[in-house]
Enzyme design. Structure first.
Site, PDB file in Angstrom:
ATOM      1  CB  SER A  39     -36.322  -8.883 -13.879  1.00 28.02           C
ATOM      2  OG  SER A  39     -37.414  -9.278 -14.686  1.00 28.02           O
TER       3      SER A  39
ATOM      4  CD  GLU B 271     -21.880 -14.531 -12.257  1.00 30.87           C
ATOM      5  OE1 GLU B 271     -22.048 -14.417 -13.476  1.00 30.87           O
ATOM      6  OE2 GLU B 271     -21.167 -13.774 -11.579  1.00 30.87           O
TER       7      GLU B 271
ATOM      8  CG  ASP C  75      -1.079   4.891  -0.362  1.00 29.08           C
ATOM      9  OD1 ASP C  75      -1.165   4.591   0.849  1.00 29.08           O
ATOM     10  OD2 ASP C  75      -1.979   4.624  -1.194  1.00 29.08           O
TER      11      ASP C  75
ATOM     12  CG  ASP D  89      -2.025  -1.034   1.121  1.00 23.68           C
ATOM     13  OD1 ASP D  89      -2.205  -1.596   0.013  1.00 23.68           O
ATOM     14  OD2 ASP D  89      -2.704  -1.283   2.140  1.00 23.68           O
TER      15      ASP D  89
ATOM     16  CB  CYS E 205     -56.190  -1.416  25.721  1.00 19.72           C
ATOM     17  SG  CYS E 205     -55.224  -0.307  24.659  1.00 19.72           S
TER      18      CYS E 205
ATOM     19  CE  LYS F 213     -26.476 -14.071 -16.336  1.00 22.10           C
ATOM     20  NZ  LYS F 213     -25.588 -12.905 -16.543  1.00 22.10           N
TER      21      LYS F 213
ATOM     22  CE  LYS G 160     -30.941 -12.372  -8.134  1.00 20.53           C
ATOM     23  NZ  LYS G 160     -31.053 -11.325  -7.108  1.00 20.53           N
TER      24      LYS G 160
END
EC number: 6.5.1.2
Length: 681
Positions: free
Chosen positions: A83, A115, A38, A34, A419, A301, A117
């Site tokens: 969809s 895969e 940076d 990192d 009540c 699919k 979802k």
């Protein structure tokens, strides 16, 4: 450095940073620390700051740019973002496989790409000659929102496409497309979501309910700088229009997208044996907690694009794909206490107070216990360890106790006899599970709920009047019924916490505007038992005025389409009470609309003879708007699903009506499919 050297160094830095981004986000294999990354980014920023003429839109430093937007522009998708139909069992998946083979031919070789979802927000990214030019949300599938500036801030989305080299995949194109629309999901990893919520809570800000809400809320920020500060990620799962290269299948497309620089789910697999598809789905259903993100199922699919085209689309669902939904999540936690809530009709509902437990990415502290019989039948006790489920991954409820974990400290719970809000005796009608407080005119808890309902979006839509305001009005004695709202004056709010001059003016303006709401909205707001938006519209369409509805006989009401004996009896009973008629006169004196406006124009007869049921929350239409649209095109809307129902229109958080429709084999439409059916897109 001279200008040539600066230009060369800037290009070197951009190339290095893009390479490191590719290894980090796409290959999941960081090759620098990192600190090194940076340092390179800081050097690039410094050089560009000194030479702004060398800044280009695709530079890694230009992810956050522009000013906050006042609103998002609409984007028409060149190809609909479809969809998916749902499968809930392996039997459902096998039935889908059988339909596919029946249409393609039983002897046709078929491969499947599978895969997880991801539960995020679907987006479409458009690239011209390798450069990112536009990004849009899915919206209703036809029209989305332009969120280009915000999508640019997501580091895993390439601003400039990575030239594909083909590698060992000889069937993958090696050219950059002149145009490509990449489709995928913006999401937030579970750990990042939890860290974000911790930061928001520490800052005293509202936290998100789950990672999907966090992703959607972060992406739809008007200020890209806020989006940039959120830990959003992207997975590509497909393409829309493509020019300049030929793609022939889903598996090939995913490998090509990966070479272009897009993250693709590492858990995607290709199978030629459907038994392996089933096994893979069941494997991830059992291992879903191992995923670093929230997933609510698996997507299957057909691999071959030619076969996809041959199978086509039904409504808004492609025949060549299906989502296998995971069952609702559940967890075990301790039941700390049982309290009761009083609703607007007086129904007293038990509520479970729980030791906080995470279910499906949401911290659950309360859950439904349904009714007194439910508790008694399951012998649910305070102190029990209980199984808690989120029905449809949304509404938590207690399934029952874990009896084996009892240690003797658990206490049976008794349903109250009076009540808790007004002290009136609770009553239960024969054959009903619900206990009620029948102190309709005086019970403060009921009045608060009635005010909330009266002001709700489905009724009079009084913006600025919610639960907190309703409680304040009742506590201060400002209102004793819903009609009193129309008699409020600015001075009535003096000393009321949270009400300054501007807020008072806004609320009084909203109340004034509510006088002219359509009559069916007023009828909904009255809270007549069993009368929702559909029944209210049917009453208005048939009788035309509130006076006619008040004075109609039960047998007359039963002749109205969609109004059965139970609903008709409830309407007659409501108006038989003198206090309800007095309420109507009080509303009339306040200038509230009591007659139907001009008849809605009949747009077409395309839905003539078709019966619809609405369930769940639609993306852009309210339940009332959807009903009005169906009626305007000749259709009929009813409240319950039966064999006579032609279509169920389902949105988010659809409940038992959707389940019954699937059980009866009734076609289920989403909002986009409904609009397509009537030709209004």
């Amino acid at each position: 450095m001279n200008h040539i050297d600066v230009t060369q160094r800037i290009n070197e830095l951009r190339t290095l940073i893009r390479r490191y981004d590719y290894h980090y986000y796409v290959l999941d294999d960081p090759i620098v620390s990192d600190a090194e990354y940076d340092a390179l980014m800081n050097e690039l920023r410094a050089l560009e700051a000194a030479h702004p003429e060398l800044i280009t839109p695709d530079s890694p430093t230009q992810r956050v740019s522009g000013t906050p937007a006042s609103q998002f522009a609409k984007v028409q998708h060149p190809q609909p973002m479809l969809s998916l139909g749902n499968a809930f069992t392996t039997t459902d998946l096998l039935a889908w496989r059988d339909r596919v083979l029946r249409l393609l031919g039983q002897d046709t070789a078929v491969a499947y790409v599978v895969e997880p979802k991801i539960d995020g927000l679907a987006v479409a990214l458009t690239y011209h000659d390798g450069q990112f030019v536009q990004g849009a949300t899915r919206g209703d599938g036809e029209v989305g929102e332009d969120v280009t500036a915000n999508l640019r801030t997501i580091s895993s989305i390439p601003l400039l496409l990575h030239p594909p080299d083909g590698g060992h995949d000889r069937d993958v194109p090696t050219a950059l497309p002149s145009l490509i629309e990449v489709r995928g999901e913006v999401y937030m990893r579970t750990a990042d979501f939890e860290a974000l919520n911790d930061r928001l809570a520490a800052a005293g800000e509202k936290i998100f309910a789950n990672p999907r809400n966090a992703a959607a809320g972060s992406l739809r920020q008007k200020d890209p700088a806020i989006t940039a500060a959120r830990p959003l990620r992207f997975f590509a799962y497909g393409v829309g229009p493509v020019e300049g290269v030929e793609l022939t299948g889903q598996w090939q497309t995913l490998r090509y997208l990966r070479m272009l620089g897009f993250p693709v789910n590492q858990d995607v697999r290709r199978f030629t044996d459907f038994d392996e598809v089933l096994a893979y789905c069941e494997q991830w259903m059992a291992r879903r907690d191992e995923l670093t993100y929230e997933a609510d199922g698996m997507v299957i699919k057909i691999d071959d694009f030619a076969q996809q085209r041959e199978l086509g689309v039904v409504g808004r669902d492609p025949r060549w794909a299906i989502a296998f939904k995971f069952p609702p999540r559940e967890a075990i936690t301790r039941l700390l206490n049982i309290t009761v809530n009083v609703g607007r009709t007086g129904v007293v509902t038990p509520n479970a107070e729980l030791e906080p437990v995470q279910i499906g990415g949401v911290i659950v502290r309360n859950a439904s216990l349904h009714n007194a019989d439910y508790i008694a039948q399951r012998d649910i006790r305070i102190g029990d360890y209980v199984i808690v489920k989120r029905a449809g991954d949304v509404i938590p409820y207690v399934v029952g106790p874990v009896v084996a974990r009892r240690d003797g400290s658990e206490r049976p719970w008794q349903f109250p006899t009076h009540c808790p809000a007004c002290g009136s005796p609770l009553e239960r009608e024969p054959g009903e599970a619900a206990w009620r407080c029948n102190n309709f005119g005086i019970c403060p808890a009921q009045l608060v709920r009635r005010l909330e309902h009266f002001a709700s979006r489905a009724a009079l839509d009084i913006v600025g009047l919610g639960e907190r305001q309703a409680e304040l009005f009742v506590q201060r004695g400002l209102v004793r019924d819903v009609a009193d709202l129309f008699y409020l004056k600015a001075e009535d709010f003096a000393g009321l916490e949270g009400f300054g001059p501007k807020r008072i003016a806004n609320l009084l303006n909203a109340i004034d505007a509510a006088r002219q709401r359509p009559l069916d909205r007023l009828i909904v707001g009255l809270g007549i038992r069993y009368v929702g938006s559909v029944a209210a519209q049917a009453l208005v369409n048939s009788l035309g005025s509130l006076d006619a509805i008040m004075n109609a006989r039960q047998e007359e009401l039963e002749q109205i389409p969609g109004i059965g004996p139970v609903v008709a009896a409830s309407i007659v009973d409501f108006f038989a009470h003198p206090e309800n008629r007095q309420l109507i006169e009080k509303l009339r004196a306040a200038g509230v609309q009591m007659n139907a406006g001009p008849q809605r124009e009949r747009k077409s007869d395309v839905l003539a003879g078709q019966t619809f049921v609405l369930t769940g929350t639609l993306p852009s239409l309210t339940r009332e708007q959807a009903s009005a649209l169906i009626i305007a095109h000749g259709g009929k809307v009813t409240d319950s699903v039966s064999k006579k129902t032609n279509y169920v229109v389902a949105g988010v958080n659809a409940g038992s009506k959707l389940a019954k429709a699937q059980q009866l084999g009734i076609p289920v439409l989403d909002e986009a499919a409904l609009l397509a059916l009537i030709g209004e897109r």
